[in-house]
Design a protein around this motif. Structure first.
Motif, PDB file in Angstrom:
ATOM      1  N   GLY A  21     -29.216  14.747  -7.784  1.00 31.16           N
ATOM      2  CA  GLY A  21     -29.944  13.503  -7.612  1.00 31.16           C
ATOM      3  C   GLY A  21     -30.247  13.139  -6.181  1.00 31.16           C
ATOM      4  N   LEU A  22     -29.732  13.913  -5.194  1.00 33.77           N
ATOM      5  CA  LEU A  22     -29.919  13.531  -3.795  1.00 33.77           C
ATOM      6  C   LEU A  22     -31.141  14.188  -3.169  1.00 33.77           C
ATOM      7  N   ALA A  23     -31.451  15.378  -3.558  1.00 34.53           N
ATOM      8  CA  ALA A  23     -32.433  16.150  -2.803  1.00 34.53           C
ATOM      9  C   ALA A  23     -33.826  16.123  -3.420  1.00 34.53           C
ATOM     10  N   ARG A  24     -34.182  14.986  -3.982  1.00 35.19           N
ATOM     11  CA  ARG A  24     -35.475  14.935  -4.643  1.00 35.19           C
ATOM     12  C   ARG A  24     -36.619  14.859  -3.655  1.00 35.19           C
ATOM     13  N   ALA A  25     -36.692  13.781  -2.896  1.00 33.75           N
ATOM     14  CA  ALA A  25     -37.834  13.602  -2.000  1.00 33.75           C
ATOM     15  C   ALA A  25     -37.403  13.902  -0.580  1.00 33.75           C
ATOM     16  N   GLN A  26     -37.761  15.079  -0.090  1.00 30.44           N
ATOM     17  CA  GLN A  26     -37.349  15.448   1.256  1.00 30.44           C
ATOM     18  C   GLN A  26     -38.140  14.711   2.326  1.00 30.44           C
ATOM     19  N   ALA A  27     -39.263  14.117   1.973  1.00 30.79           N
ATOM     20  CA  ALA A  27     -40.003  13.342   2.963  1.00 30.79           C
ATOM     21  C   ALA A  27     -39.193  12.114   3.338  1.00 30.79           C
ATOM     22  N   VAL A  28     -38.982  11.230   2.405  1.00 31.65           N
ATOM     23  CA  VAL A  28     -38.122  10.067   2.608  1.00 31.65           C
ATOM     24  C   VAL A  28     -37.492   9.728   1.262  1.00 31.65           C
ATOM     25  N   SER A  29     -36.422   8.929   1.310  1.00 35.83           N
ATOM     26  CA  SER A  29     -35.765   8.465   0.097  1.00 35.83           C
ATOM     27  C   SER A  29     -36.136   7.019  -0.175  1.00 35.83           C
ATOM     28  N   PRO A  30     -35.830   6.510  -1.372  1.00 37.70           N
ATOM     29  CA  PRO A  30     -36.037   5.086  -1.625  1.00 37.70           C
ATOM     30  C   PRO A  30     -35.324   4.258  -0.553  1.00 37.70           C
ATOM     31  N   GLY A  31     -35.920   3.127  -0.229  1.00 37.95           N
ATOM     32  CA  GLY A  31     -35.319   2.253   0.767  1.00 37.95           C
ATOM     33  C   GLY A  31     -35.796   2.490   2.179  1.00 37.95           C
ATOM     34  N   ILE A  32     -36.607   3.521   2.384  1.00 35.93           N
ATOM     35  CA  ILE A  32     -37.131   3.832   3.717  1.00 35.93           C
ATOM     36  C   ILE A  32     -38.596   3.405   3.789  1.00 35.93           C
ATOM     37  N   ASP A  33     -38.899   2.456   4.674  1.00 35.41           N
ATOM     38  CA  ASP A  33     -40.269   2.002   4.914  1.00 35.41           C
ATOM     39  C   ASP A  33     -40.683   2.527   6.283  1.00 35.41           C
ATOM     40  N   MET A  34     -41.373   3.677   6.285  1.00 36.33           N
ATOM     41  CA  MET A  34     -41.749   4.323   7.541  1.00 36.33           C
ATOM     42  C   MET A  34     -42.745   3.470   8.330  1.00 36.33           C
ATOM     43  N   ALA A  35     -43.647   2.816   7.630  1.00 34.61           N
ATOM     44  CA  ALA A  35     -44.685   2.039   8.317  1.00 34.61           C
ATOM     45  C   ALA A  35     -44.092   0.886   9.117  1.00 34.61           C
ATOM     46  N   ASN A  36     -43.114   0.214   8.519  1.00 35.43           N
ATOM     47  CA  ASN A  36     -42.506  -0.938   9.179  1.00 35.43           C
ATOM     48  C   ASN A  36     -41.159  -0.610   9.820  1.00 35.43           C
ATOM     49  N   LYS A  37     -40.766   0.665   9.742  1.00 36.19           N
ATOM     50  CA  LYS A  37     -39.498   1.124  10.316  1.00 36.19           C
ATOM     51  C   LYS A  37     -38.334   0.234   9.861  1.00 36.19           C
ATOM     52  N   THR A  38     -38.220   0.141   8.541  1.00 38.08           N
ATOM     53  CA  THR A  38     -37.178  -0.677   7.918  1.00 38.08           C
ATOM     54  C   THR A  38     -36.427   0.151   6.890  1.00 38.08           C
ATOM     55  N   VAL A  39     -35.103   0.026   6.877  1.00 37.17           N
ATOM     56  CA  VAL A  39     -34.275   0.657   5.855  1.00 37.17           C
ATOM     57  C   VAL A  39     -33.580  -0.451   5.069  1.00 37.17           C
ATOM     58  N   THR A  40     -33.644  -0.365   3.753  1.00 34.57           N
ATOM     59  CA  THR A  40     -33.035  -1.370   2.886  1.00 34.57           C
ATOM     60  C   THR A  40     -31.728  -0.840   2.316  1.00 34.57           C
ATOM     61  N   VAL A  41     -30.668  -1.599   2.506  1.00 35.07           N
ATOM     62  CA  VAL A  41     -29.361  -1.266   1.944  1.00 35.07           C
ATOM     63  C   VAL A  41     -28.864  -2.476   1.166  1.00 35.07           C
ATOM     64  N   GLY A  42     -27.852  -2.277   0.338  1.00 36.49           N
ATOM     65  CA  GLY A  42     -27.369  -3.370  -0.495  1.00 36.49           C
ATOM     66  C   GLY A  42     -25.877  -3.365  -0.686  1.00 36.49           C
ATOM     67  N   ALA A  43     -25.378  -4.443  -1.282  1.00 36.05           N
ATOM     68  CA  ALA A  43     -23.954  -4.574  -1.568  1.00 36.05           C
ATOM     69  C   ALA A  43     -23.740  -5.618  -2.649  1.00 36.05           C
ATOM     70  N   PHE A  44     -22.611  -5.512  -3.338  1.00 34.20           N
ATOM     71  CA  PHE A  44     -22.161  -6.564  -4.244  1.00 34.20           C
ATOM     72  C   PHE A  44     -21.018  -7.308  -3.548  1.00 34.20           C
ATOM     73  N   THR A  45     -20.913  -8.609  -3.863  1.00 34.22           N
ATOM     74  CA  THR A  45     -19.910  -9.437  -3.182  1.00 34.22           C
ATOM     75  C   THR A  45     -19.478 -10.568  -4.107  1.00 34.22           C
ATOM     76  N   PRO A  46     -18.218 -11.007  -4.051  1.00 32.89           N
ATOM     77  CA  PRO A  46     -17.740 -12.062  -4.957  1.00 32.89           C
ATOM     78  C   PRO A  46     -17.968 -13.466  -4.411  1.00 32.89           C
ATOM     79  N   ILE A  47     -19.155 -14.001  -4.643  1.00 35.69           N
ATOM     80  CA  ILE A  47     -19.433 -15.382  -4.262  1.00 35.69           C
ATOM     81  C   ILE A  47     -18.726 -16.328  -5.228  1.00 35.69           C
ATOM     82  N   THR A  48     -18.575 -15.882  -6.478  1.00 31.75           N
ATOM     83  CA  THR A  48     -17.817 -16.624  -7.485  1.00 31.75           C
ATOM     84  C   THR A  48     -16.637 -15.763  -7.924  1.00 31.75           C
ATOM     85  N   GLY A  49     -15.822 -16.292  -8.852  1.00 30.28           N
ATOM     86  CA  GLY A  49     -14.686 -15.521  -9.351  1.00 30.28           C
ATOM     87  C   GLY A  49     -13.380 -15.891  -8.666  1.00 30.28           C
ATOM     88  N   PRO A  50     -12.348 -15.051  -8.816  1.00 28.95           N
ATOM     89  CA  PRO A  50     -11.006 -15.406  -8.329  1.00 28.95           C
ATOM     90  C   PRO A  50     -10.840 -15.374  -6.815  1.00 28.95           C
TER      91      PRO A  50
END
Length: 403
Positions: A21-50
């Motif tokens: 599942g990693l070596a699909r698009a050798q040009a760029v992967s999802p989350g890479i915006d070459m035109a705007n030179k932006t990389v998108t990353v994410g995370a989960f976090t407990p804003i609610t809960g214990p």
């Protein structure tokens, strides 16, 4: 579901690999915006809960990315960081990750929060070839996957560091373990049991508890009856505070030890002066250190989130976000295509790097043990913490044990 998003900057390293599942698009992967030179990353976090105060970790990570953007750490590239609330529930963490991949097209998970939560996400991450950098958790399972690069130590190593200090510095012969009944606590128990066995000793007691536990009366009665001199607790800040309050009520006089993330002003708010004297294993430099990386944490979080305490807890979030910044810098410098596969490859070339508050961070092929040593700090009166034993390698019998 709560969502946060903002632009930040980062850095990484490369080389392509043949991972499912990693070596699909050798040009760029999802989350890479070459035109705007932006990389998108994410995370989960407990804003609610214990443990909603764990969101301090994510705010510190966000601050790190904003700092990287503002200082042009990535030579023109910016980080777009998207987070959602998972309530500290592993099943919701998986759902959040799926949403981040399918809707937000993230390049990687960066500084997601929770030991059991990060562990639960691994099967899906493997399915879609999603790297996970700086998972804020310490389960043994996080070190056994090529897609995962933990900065935090295995809690088993930390528990062993605590036990080593109890035996050799505190001169204790009867040590008990209180462990959270999930991946966090079971990992701690594994290291504790391994060092006990190699030392040819037995635990005074070893007792699990649930993450939402607020009354430790039966646990402390067993520990008192076992005549334990030291209690090592691996659980949340709230768990430690509750156990200390129970111990005071039952007049238990033993010494206490806990993991690094509880050596924080947030725990003082919960436990008050009962925390004084408690020892903590720590893979991070002291928060007050005269160090450019740690000063950047103090200054940036102080500016962006003045109500958040400046402490080990926040430095933890900052440092795990710094791992993505460091990794993406390496990827850019390599000149290779900006793919998830190349990010994984280049991370395995990272050697003896300073990453936020951590030192000597190293990753190799088949060895993702990024942090390799810990010091011991102690809570002192007035809500401060001091280093009482310098950094040294983890006990070999535990650190080199097969995961």
């Amino acid at each position: 579901m709560h969502r946060r998003t903002f632009l930040s900057s980062c850095a990484a390293a490369t080389a392509s690999i043949a991972l499912p599942g990693l070596a699909r698009a050798q040009a760029v992967s999802p989350g890479i915006d070459m035109a705007n030179k932006t990389v998108t990353v994410g995370a989960f976090t407990p804003i609610t809960g214990p443990v909603p105060f764990y969101a301090i970790l994510t705010r510190a990570a966000e601050s790190c990315f904003k700092w990287a953007n503002e200082t042009d750490a990535l030579k023109g590239w910016k980080i777009n960081f998207v987070t959602y609330d998972d309530g500290y529930e592993p099943s919701r963490s998986v759902a959040v990750t799926r949403r981040l991949v399918e809707e937000n097209k993230i390049f990687a998970l960066a500084a997601p929060v929770g030991t059991a939560q990060c562990t639960a996400v691994i099967p899906y991450a493997k399915e879609v070839g999603l790297p996970m950098l700086g998972p804020i958790g310490g389960a043994s399972a996080l070190f056994a996957e090529r897609l995962v690069f933990p900065l935090l130590p295995d809690y088993g190593w930390s528990a062993a560091s605590n036990l080593d200090y109890a035996f050799n510095d505190l001169k204790a012969s009867r040590v008990a373990l209180l462990w959270e009944n999930d991946e966090l606590g079971r990992s701690a128990k594994r290291g504790f049991d391994l060092l006990m066995a190699s030392s040819k000793k037995e635990a005074a007691e070893s007792i699990p508890f649930e993450v939402r536990s607020t009354d430790f009366t039966p646990h402390m009665r067993r520990i008192a009856n076992a005549k334990a001199e030291v209690v090592i607790l691996f659980g949340s800040n709230a768990n430690l505070a509750a156990a200390l309050k129970t111990a005071e009520r039952l007049d238990f006089q033993g010494k206490w030890m806990a993991p690094f993330f509880t050596a924080d002003p947030t725990t003082y708010k919960l436990a008050g002066p009962l925390l004084d004297g408690t020892y903590f294993s720590s893979w991070l430099m002291p928060v007050g250190a005269d160090d450019a990386n740690i000063k950047a944490y103090r200054d940036t979080v102080g500016k962006l989130y003045p109500n958040d305490p400046i402490g080990v807890f926040g430095l933890n979030g900052w440092s795990n976000a710094s791992l993505f910044v460091k990794g993406f810098q390496l990827l850019l410098e390599s000149g290779k295509p900006l793919t998830r596969a190349n990010l994984v490859d280049v991370m395995e070339t990272m050697s003896n790097q300073t990453v936020g508050g951590a030192r000597g961070v190293t990753f190799k092929a088949n060895d993702h043990r990024g942090t390799r040593q810990e010091g011991i700090i102690q809570a002192t009166s007035g809500g401060t913490f001091k280093l009482v034993r310098d950094f040294k390698p983890y006990p070999t019998d535990v650190f080199d044990a097969k995961i």
